[in-house]
Design an enzyme around this catalytic site. Structure first.
Site, PDB file in Angstrom:
ATOM      1  N   THR A 193       0.668  -1.284   0.157  1.00 38.71           N
ATOM      2  CA  THR A 193      -0.066   0.162  -0.011  1.00 38.71           C
ATOM      3  C   THR A 193       0.790   1.379   0.084  1.00 38.71           C
ATOM      4  O   THR A 193       1.903   1.493   0.396  1.00 38.71           O
ATOM      5  CB  THR A 193      -1.036   0.071   1.337  1.00 38.71           C
ATOM      6  OG1 THR A 193      -1.448   1.312   1.690  1.00 38.71           O
ATOM      7  CG2 THR A 193      -0.073  -0.355   2.517  1.00 38.71           C
ATOM      8  N   ASP A 194       0.362   2.418  -0.620  1.00 42.71           N
ATOM      9  CA  ASP A 194       1.047   3.671  -0.223  1.00 42.71           C
ATOM     10  C   ASP A 194       1.125   4.088   1.038  1.00 42.71           C
ATOM     11  O   ASP A 194       1.812   5.008   1.332  1.00 42.71           O
ATOM     12  CB  ASP A 194       0.417   4.658  -1.291  1.00 42.71           C
ATOM     13  CG  ASP A 194      -1.244   5.012  -1.029  1.00 42.71           C
ATOM     14  OD1 ASP A 194      -1.732   4.499   0.132  1.00 42.71           O
ATOM     15  OD2 ASP A 194      -1.727   6.037  -1.355  1.00 42.71           O
ATOM     16  N   GLU A 195       0.451   3.502   1.946  1.00 44.32           N
ATOM     17  CA  GLU A 195       0.307   4.066   3.245  1.00 44.32           C
ATOM     18  C   GLU A 195       1.852   3.925   4.090  1.00 44.32           C
ATOM     19  O   GLU A 195       1.861   4.563   4.935  1.00 44.32           O
ATOM     20  CB  GLU A 195      -0.714   3.561   4.315  1.00 44.32           C
ATOM     21  CG  GLU A 195      -2.230   3.577   3.587  1.00 44.32           C
ATOM     22  CD  GLU A 195      -3.220   3.465   4.321  1.00 44.32           C
ATOM     23  OE1 GLU A 195      -3.273   3.297   5.598  1.00 44.32           O
ATOM     24  OE2 GLU A 195      -4.432   3.107   3.601  1.00 44.32           O
ATOM     25  N   TYR A 217      -1.618  -0.493  11.087  1.00 44.07           N
ATOM     26  CA  TYR A 217      -1.683  -1.454   9.765  1.00 44.07           C
ATOM     27  C   TYR A 217      -0.507  -0.954   8.849  1.00 44.07           C
ATOM     28  O   TYR A 217       0.155  -1.992   8.341  1.00 44.07           O
ATOM     29  CB  TYR A 217      -3.057  -0.774   9.066  1.00 44.07           C
ATOM     30  CG  TYR A 217      -3.122  -0.885   7.459  1.00 44.07           C
ATOM     31  CD1 TYR A 217      -3.033  -2.577   7.122  1.00 44.07           C
ATOM     32  CD2 TYR A 217      -3.027  -0.005   6.829  1.00 44.07           C
ATOM     33  CE1 TYR A 217      -3.191  -2.597   5.775  1.00 44.07           C
ATOM     34  CE2 TYR A 217      -3.097  -0.258   5.464  1.00 44.07           C
ATOM     35  CZ  TYR A 217      -3.278  -1.728   4.687  1.00 44.07           C
ATOM     36  OH  TYR A 217      -3.251  -1.873   3.541  1.00 44.07           O
ATOM     37  N   LYS A 220       2.438  -3.497   7.242  1.00 41.79           N
ATOM     38  CA  LYS A 220       2.630  -3.706   5.787  1.00 41.79           C
ATOM     39  C   LYS A 220       4.108  -3.391   5.500  1.00 41.79           C
ATOM     40  O   LYS A 220       4.683  -4.259   4.734  1.00 41.79           O
ATOM     41  CB  LYS A 220       1.764  -2.978   5.041  1.00 41.79           C
ATOM     42  CG  LYS A 220       0.211  -3.192   5.056  1.00 41.79           C
ATOM     43  CD  LYS A 220       0.048  -4.469   4.216  1.00 41.79           C
ATOM     44  CE  LYS A 220       0.124  -4.494   2.903  1.00 41.79           C
ATOM     45  NZ  LYS A 220      -0.140  -5.927   2.189  1.00 41.79           N
TER      46      LYS A 220
HETATM   47  P1  NAD Z   1      -9.580  -7.320   2.231  1.00 39.21           P
HETATM   48  O1  NAD Z   1      -9.603  -7.202   3.814  1.00 39.21           O
HETATM   49  O2  NAD Z   1     -10.926  -7.144   1.817  1.00 39.21           O
HETATM   50  O3  NAD Z   1      -9.293  -8.663   1.953  1.00 39.21           O
HETATM   51  C1  NAD Z   1      -8.187  -9.487   2.759  1.00 39.21           C
HETATM   52  C2  NAD Z   1      -8.571 -11.007   2.597  1.00 39.21           C
HETATM   53  O4  NAD Z   1      -7.506 -11.705   2.962  1.00 39.21           O
HETATM   54  C3  NAD Z   1      -9.934 -11.476   3.065  1.00 39.21           C
HETATM   55  O5  NAD Z   1     -10.356 -12.393   1.968  1.00 39.21           O
HETATM   56  C4  NAD Z   1      -9.378 -12.305   4.221  1.00 39.21           C
HETATM   57  O6  NAD Z   1     -10.205 -13.483   4.399  1.00 39.21           O
HETATM   58  C5  NAD Z   1      -7.813 -12.999   3.896  1.00 39.21           C
HETATM   59  N1  NAD Z   1      -6.913 -12.814   4.917  1.00 39.21           N
HETATM   60  C6  NAD Z   1      -6.911 -12.268   6.103  1.00 39.21           C
HETATM   61  N2  NAD Z   1      -5.941 -12.802   7.031  1.00 39.21           N
HETATM   62  C7  NAD Z   1      -5.731 -13.944   6.362  1.00 39.21           C
HETATM   63  C8  NAD Z   1      -5.034 -15.017   6.931  1.00 39.21           C
HETATM   64  N3  NAD Z   1      -4.285 -14.980   8.055  1.00 39.21           N
HETATM   65  N4  NAD Z   1      -4.736 -16.096   5.868  1.00 39.21           N
HETATM   66  C9  NAD Z   1      -5.246 -16.121   4.812  1.00 39.21           C
HETATM   67  N5  NAD Z   1      -5.943 -15.249   4.325  1.00 39.21           N
HETATM   68  C10 NAD Z   1      -6.380 -14.072   5.125  1.00 39.21           C
HETATM   69  O7  NAD Z   1      -8.340  -6.332   1.750  1.00 39.21           O
HETATM   70  P2  NAD Z   1      -8.118  -5.544   0.394  1.00 39.21           P
HETATM   71  O8  NAD Z   1      -8.574  -4.397   0.433  1.00 39.21           O
HETATM   72  O9  NAD Z   1      -8.489  -6.495  -0.658  1.00 39.21           O
HETATM   73  O10 NAD Z   1      -6.692  -5.494   0.375  1.00 39.21           O
HETATM   74  C11 NAD Z   1      -6.079  -6.547  -0.246  1.00 39.21           C
HETATM   75  C12 NAD Z   1      -4.545  -6.468  -0.226  1.00 39.21           C
HETATM   76  O11 NAD Z   1      -4.188  -5.266  -0.890  1.00 39.21           O
HETATM   77  C13 NAD Z   1      -3.835  -5.962   1.184  1.00 39.21           C
HETATM   78  O12 NAD Z   1      -2.585  -6.625   1.368  1.00 39.21           O
HETATM   79  C14 NAD Z   1      -3.720  -4.900   1.283  1.00 39.21           C
HETATM   80  O13 NAD Z   1      -2.805  -4.232   1.991  1.00 39.21           O
HETATM   81  C15 NAD Z   1      -3.526  -4.327   0.020  1.00 39.21           C
HETATM   82  N6  NAD Z   1      -3.878  -2.768  -0.483  1.00 39.21           N
HETATM   83  C16 NAD Z   1      -5.103  -2.402  -0.228  1.00 39.21           C
HETATM   84  C17 NAD Z   1      -5.707  -1.351  -0.614  1.00 39.21           C
HETATM   85  C18 NAD Z   1      -7.272  -0.693  -0.572  1.00 39.21           C
HETATM   86  O14 NAD Z   1      -7.676   0.085  -0.834  1.00 39.21           O
HETATM   87  N7  NAD Z   1      -8.091  -1.821  -0.116  1.00 39.21           N
HETATM   88  C19 NAD Z   1      -4.701  -0.457  -1.401  1.00 39.21           C
HETATM   89  C20 NAD Z   1      -3.613  -0.696  -1.648  1.00 39.21           C
HETATM   90  C21 NAD Z   1      -3.250  -1.996  -1.118  1.00 39.21           C
HETATM   91  P1  TYD Z   2     -10.670   4.127   4.695  1.00 37.26           P
HETATM   92  O1  TYD Z   2     -11.757   3.715   3.811  1.00 37.26           O
HETATM   93  O2  TYD Z   2     -10.520   3.479   6.114  1.00 37.26           O
HETATM   94  O3  TYD Z   2      -9.280   3.906   4.202  1.00 37.26           O
HETATM   95  P2  TYD Z   2      -7.599   4.335   4.565  1.00 37.26           P
HETATM   96  O4  TYD Z   2      -7.693   4.898   5.885  1.00 37.26           O
HETATM   97  O5  TYD Z   2      -6.984   3.183   4.275  1.00 37.26           O
HETATM   98  O6  TYD Z   2      -7.275   5.456   3.664  1.00 37.26           O
HETATM   99  O7  TYD Z   2     -10.700   5.570   4.864  1.00 37.26           O
HETATM  100  C1  TYD Z   2     -10.516   6.500   3.803  1.00 37.26           C
HETATM  101  C2  TYD Z   2     -10.535   7.958   4.542  1.00 37.26           C
HETATM  102  O8  TYD Z   2     -11.879   8.157   5.089  1.00 37.26           O
HETATM  103  C3  TYD Z   2      -9.621   8.195   5.615  1.00 37.26           C
HETATM  104  O9  TYD Z   2      -9.119   9.676   5.547  1.00 37.26           O
HETATM  105  C4  TYD Z   2     -10.529   7.964   6.644  1.00 37.26           C
HETATM  106  C5  TYD Z   2     -11.742   8.558   6.312  1.00 37.26           C
HETATM  107  N1  TYD Z   2     -12.946   8.000   7.181  1.00 37.26           N
HETATM  108  C6  TYD Z   2     -14.138   8.757   7.698  1.00 37.26           C
HETATM  109  O10 TYD Z   2     -13.956   9.992   7.611  1.00 37.26           O
HETATM  110  N2  TYD Z   2     -15.023   7.995   8.104  1.00 37.26           N
HETATM  111  C7  TYD Z   2     -15.361   6.913   8.260  1.00 37.26           C
HETATM  112  O11 TYD Z   2     -16.280   5.860   8.961  1.00 37.26           O
HETATM  113  C8  TYD Z   2     -14.160   6.034   7.775  1.00 37.26           C
HETATM  114  C9  TYD Z   2     -14.204   4.483   7.475  1.00 37.26           C
HETATM  115  C10 TYD Z   2     -13.263   6.525   6.963  1.00 37.26           C
END
Ligand code: NAD
Ligand code: TYD
Length: 380
Positions: free
Chosen positions: A137-139, A186, A190
């Protein structure tokens, strides 16, 4: 059938993982695609109903921390590619339970790396033709400052940013060589997993790749994240808990564009490289929330803006990062990837999907999640 490759996609039942699994299963019938997922609260096989009977798809319920089970799977299935998305992914949860994030994101990743190392090193060809692709992630880069709060024109064009919203909130971006500076449990977990992946390349020569992507949005995202949570709340006229002043900036990418980038990088990315993935599409939370309100209202036949009164400013998230903004020029120039959708188009598709799939939403929000959500938000 003899498959050309056998790849494991971890976290394939989650939000992004399910889009990656679908893309690979449909696009590469010559690959055996194994979806490995523990099915935590965030994993949902209903996300993959349309491919569950495909001959080249299979599902394995497994915890990535289970070294023995994964090592056995590597040997039994002759795995040659791993696309690793499984993780605990929600910042608010990491603030409440950091241990769980260290366990899954750090120890789980290390466990996969070590099992892959042992198996691949036991083969005559060793690491040749193998790939360990870690999705990050970019975070991990920390937070950028908002140096131009009124918005400036970025010096590039992209399909993700629309003409009506083409601004950046600062002059700086996250680049591939930006120093890691994670703030939340988090992002710290990561970041640690990213370091382990690179260490396996540098120490053992494992062919690894790491990508760091901006915030994703689209269908099948668990409704604890901003966009699906707020769409559902607007629909049901529940309060919209905006953290702080709503001025934090996130850089949004449609999830299928991320999946396409993963496909491109898995096949054509250079080993040991890092690629940033993003669409130069920055939005302040409060602006995005207004777009969501207008879109939901319009699609439900309400008067646009009727639900603006649902906006409720609540206590800020602890350590809330001010701004994320990805520079993905390297990926765009080197591998020719670019986002396919403009943000308004993507948001319209996304809102429609959640409104049309209330059953999916009801299924994932019932039971335990409902209790968790109430306890998180009751006091606000
Ligand atoms: P998500 O939480 O929707 O899905 C995570 C999946 O991993 C779920 O299906 C869960 O059951 C599985 N999982 C969790 N713990 C596990 C374990 N111990 N063993 C096996 N499976 C397990 O997450 P997402 O938003 O789809 O993100 C997927 C990946 O992409 C993550 O690594 C996250 O850090 C990265 N990512 C997410 C975003 C975003 O905006 N959502 C952006 C950049 C990177
Ligand atoms: P989120 O979807 O949790 O993603 P991330 O924290 O990984 O960027 O949140 C996106 C943005 O929205 C973040 O600045 C936090 C804000 N936010 C709220 O203001 N209210 C909420 O209930 C949630 C879940 C997020």
């Amino acid at each position: 059938m003899d498959y050309k490759r056998t790849i494991v996609i971890t976290g394939g039942a989650g939000f992004i993982g399910s889009h990656v699994v679908r893309l690979f299963v449909n696009k590469y019938p010559e690959y055996k695609v194994i979806n490995l997922d523990k099915l935590t609260y965030a994993g949902n096989l209903a996300n993959l109903k349309d491919v569950e009977n495909a001959p080249n798809y299979s599902f394995v319920k497994m915890d990535i921390c289970d070294f023995d089970a994964f090592y056995q799977l590597m040997k039994d299935e002759h795995i040659d590619g791993i696309i690793h998305l499984a993780a605990e992914s929600h910042v608010d949860r990491s603030i409440k339970d950091p241990f769980c994030f260290a366990r899954t994101n750090v120890m789980g990743t290390l466990s996969l790396l070590q099992a892959a190392k042992l198996y691949w090193e036991s083969l005559p060809e060793k690491y040749e033709g193998k790939r360990f692709y870690h999705i990050s992630t970019d975070e991990v880069y920390g937070a950028l400052e908002m140096t131009h709060p009124e918005g400036i024109e970025p010096p590039f064009s992209t399909k993700a940013s629309s003409a009506s919203h083409h601004e950046a909130y600062g002059t700086d971006f996250f680049y591939e060589d930006t120093r890691y500076n994670p703030h939340s449990p988090y992002s710290a977990a990561k970041a640690s997993s990213d370091h382990f992946v690179r260490a396996y390349h540098d120490t053992y020569g494992m062919p690894t790749i790491v990508t760091n992507c901006s915030n994703n949005y689209g269908p099948n995202q668990f409704p604890e994240k901003l966009i699906p949570l707020f769409i559902n709340n607007i629909r049901h006229r529940k309060a919209l808990p905006v953290y702080g002043k709503g001025e934090n900036v996130r850089d949004w990418l449609y999830v299928e564009d991320h999946a396409r980038a993963i496909d491109t990088i898995f096949h054509h990315g250079r080993v040991a490289e890092t690629y940033n993935i993003g669409g130069f599409n920055e939005w302040k939370n409060i602006d995005i929330i207004k777009v969501l309100i207008n879109t939901v209202d319009r699609l439900l036949g309400r008067e646009e803006g009727e639900d603006l009164n649902l906006i409720t400013y609540v206590t800020d998230r602890l350590g809330h990062d001010a701004r994320y903004a990805i520079d993905s020029t390297k990926l765009q120039k080197e591998l020719g990837w670019e986002p396919s959708l403009q943000f308004e188009e993507g948001i319209e598709k996304t809102v429609r999907w959640y409104l049309d799939n209330q059953e999916w939403m009801d299924n994932v929000t019932s039971g335990e999640y409902e209790k968790y959500y109430e306890s998180m938000y009751a006091k606000r």
